[in-house]
Design an enzyme around this catalytic site. Structure first.
Site, short mmCIF file in Angstrom:
data_model
loop_
_atom_site.label_atom_id
_atom_site.label_comp_id
_atom_site.label_asym_id
_atom_site.label_seq_id
_atom_site.Cartn_x
_atom_site.Cartn_y
_atom_site.Cartn_z
N GLY A 1 -29.18 32.78 -0.34
CA GLY A 1 -28.33 33.81 0.54
C GLY A 1 -28.78 34.03 1.87
O GLY A 1 -30.14 33.77 2.17
N GLU B 1 -31.90 21.75 -4.78
CA GLU B 1 -30.36 20.92 -5.06
C GLU B 1 -30.29 20.38 -3.98
O GLU B 1 -29.15 19.48 -4.15
CB GLU B 1 -29.38 22.18 -5.23
N LYS C 1 -14.27 18.09 -7.34
CA LYS C 1 -13.29 16.98 -6.88
C LYS C 1 -13.80 15.69 -7.53
O LYS C 1 -13.06 15.02 -8.28
CB LYS C 1 -13.60 16.63 -5.48
N HIS D 1 -35.35 24.75 -1.81
CA HIS D 1 -34.17 24.50 -2.44
C HIS D 1 -34.30 23.11 -2.97
O HIS D 1 -34.27 21.89 -2.57
CB HIS D 1 -33.02 24.29 -1.43
N CYS E 1 -35.04 30.49 -3.25
CA CYS E 1 -34.97 31.14 -2.01
C CYS E 1 -34.73 32.58 -2.40
O CYS E 1 -35.68 33.42 -2.50
CB CYS E 1 -33.90 30.44 -1.14
#
Length: 512
Positions: free
Chosen positions: A54, A170, A368, A168, A81
């Site tokens: 964040g 990801e 999606k 991170h 994080c």
């Protein structure tokens, strides 16, 4: 009920990416507000909890914090994080500003593999984005990794199953990040990894039948991926009690209206009602050049036409929409803005209250790429499943200046040549969007030994994963040459073609 992971969103730009990485491992997950009550989580029994990054500092007075009871839950927790710093602060450690802010690629040294780093190299590249860092770990924790600027780049309390990563895992800039996440999901949380789309389709069908009962459903069909999958799914669930309305606004690509009618009317045998309103839209757009005014006119007219068609059916209880998970996240997150009133042609906001619809949104838990996967499972053709994103106002925002029937026809033909030549190129799968734009300028040319003064078409081709950022595609010169030659030779009224080399940012994907 399948295993699932709760992701608490503290406002990171990467939160949705965490969810997509988890689901790619066939583990279902949901993004929830950072302050979701621990009791609510406990009742739903997640296999683990991930705290996102964040933009705030945990040292700030109004820093977002989770429910303090979260730490009492007997469930593995991974902080990323900001999430790691929150663990450090709340469980008795110290967080302070780092000596130097780390942003970008850093190299970690694994001090102790533990479970998170088992079978991984002792040194790895990772992606950092932080100013604060954990200076002193809470009792029971030990450091798992460090960088030159961050002595505690990863930490763990294995007994309580609490873990923190300052970097991170990801993002693609952490090449071994997926393996770290897999260790958390499977080795620590014990997830089975059995969330399959086929099973999800069956669950959706059951829920639709349960909710609809013997009633009827109305669906606004645009021909895009989202509304197409919604229509196919609900049609499989309730058959002829689904009524689809397709508004042909005259601003679609060449052949798209016919494709929708053929696919959903003839092939799937759906009850499809086509509102041919092209002349009505073009009449309303006459003389309009401002792009925002174009969008408002088209949005208002779409609602009017759809409402007129809807009233022909008499009382229909349900309206189906192609709302996706990112739309839901944006509307419920404490860090997101409100959802769009009208998104393309399928989220039909602004309908008159006297229609009294109840919403059915069967895709609201999917991203999606997962919607495309569901489309495959339902047997939709690739031409629809792999359809590129298309703006709700259609070609009106790819025609700079006034929108007329002549200019629409010209752009349709130019764009058709773009699509045909891109499809022939072996690298076409990497293209997120490719299209032609008709510019409001004319240039001098020479065709057949005669002077011409005709229109300019710009080509746009970008690669992206989510449309939030994009880079222009390095199309081979021979592909650009074929496109330009075909447009100039085959599309009457165009004598010049240019290629847009702008990335997003600073530009946008669409020109208007």
């Amino acid at each position: 009920m399948h295993d699932w992971i709760a992701i608490l969103d503290f406002g990171s730009q990467y939160t949705q990416l965490i969810a997509r990485r988890v689901r790619a491992q066939k583990v279902y997950c949901e993004i929830l507000r950072f302050d979701t009550p621990a009791a609510e989580l406990a009742a739903r029994r997640p296999k683990g909890v991930i705290l996102s990054g964040g933009p705030a500092s945990v040292r700030a007075p109004q820093a977002p914090a989770c429910d303090p009871q979260l730490w009492r839950l007997d469930v593995p927790i991974l902080g990323i994080c900001y999430g790691m710093q929150l663990i450090g602060r709340d469980l008795g450690g110290t967080v302070r500003p780092g000596d130097a802010r780390e942003y970008g690629t850093a190299r970690i040294r694994v001090l102790e593999p533990d479970v998170l780093f088992s079978d991984l190299p002792r040194e790895m590249d990772v992606w950092m984005s932080h100013g604060d860092q954990v200076a002193a770990m809470p009792p029971g924790f030990r450091a798992l990794a460090s960088t030159s600027e961050c002595p505690i780049a990863a930490m763990a309390d294995s007994a309580r199953r609490r873990y923190g990563l300052q970097f991170h895992p990801e993002v693609v800039h952490t090449p071994r990040g997926i393996e770290i996440l897999r260790h958390f999901l499977f080795d620590i949380c014990g997830c089975a990894g059995d969330w399959e789309m086929a099973g999800h389709v069956e669950e959706c069908l059951r829920l639709i039948r349960e909710k609809v009962g013997t009633d009827h459903v109305l669906c606004a069909l645009s021909g895009g991926v989202d509304s197409a999958v919604v229509a196919a799914l609900i049609h499989r669930a309730i058959g002829p009690r689904l009524h689809c309305v397709f508004v042909d606004n005259g601003l679609l690509r060449a052949g798209e209206a016919e494709q929708v009618e053929t696919t959903f009317g003839a092939h799937f045998g759906m009850d499809l009602h086509v509102a041919r309103a092209g002349d009505r839209f073009l009449s309303a757009l006459r003389g309009v050049t401002d792009p925002e005014q174009k969008r408002k006119i088209i949005g208002r007219l779409f609602i009017e036409v759809f409402t007129e068609e809807a009233r022909r059916f008499g009382p229909v209880r349900f309206l189906a929409q192609g709302t996706l998970y990112p739309d839901v996240i944006e509307s419920v997150s404490a860090f997101g803005g409100p959802s769009s009133t009208i998104k393309s042609h399928h989220n039909v906001g602004g309908l008159p209250e006297d229609l009294h619809f109840e919403l059915i949104e069967p895709l609201r838990d999917l991203f999606k790429d997962e919607v495309r996967e569901m489309g495959q499972a339902l047997g939709l053709p690739d031409a629809i499943i792999r359809r590129q994103p298309f703006p709700g106002p259609g070609l009106a925002v790819r025609i700079l200046g006034e929108v007329t029937a002549e200019r629409v026809a010209m752009l349709q033909q130019a764009d058709l040549r773009v699509q045909e030549e891109i499809a022939r190129w072996p690298g076409a799968a990497a293209v997120w969007q490719s299209f032609a734009v008709l510019l409001p300028v004319q240039t001098v040319g020479v065709m057949g030994d005669e002077r011409t003064y005709e229109n300019v078409v710009a080509l746009r081709a970008v690669e992206s994963t989510d449309g939030m950022t994009a880079d222009w595609v390095r199309l081979p010169y021979e592909v650009l040459d074929r496109i330009a030659r075909r447009i100039v030779n085959e599309v009457r009224g165009v004598n010049r073609v240019v290629y847009d080399l702008t990335s997003k940012p600073p530009g946008t994907i669409e020109w208007e």
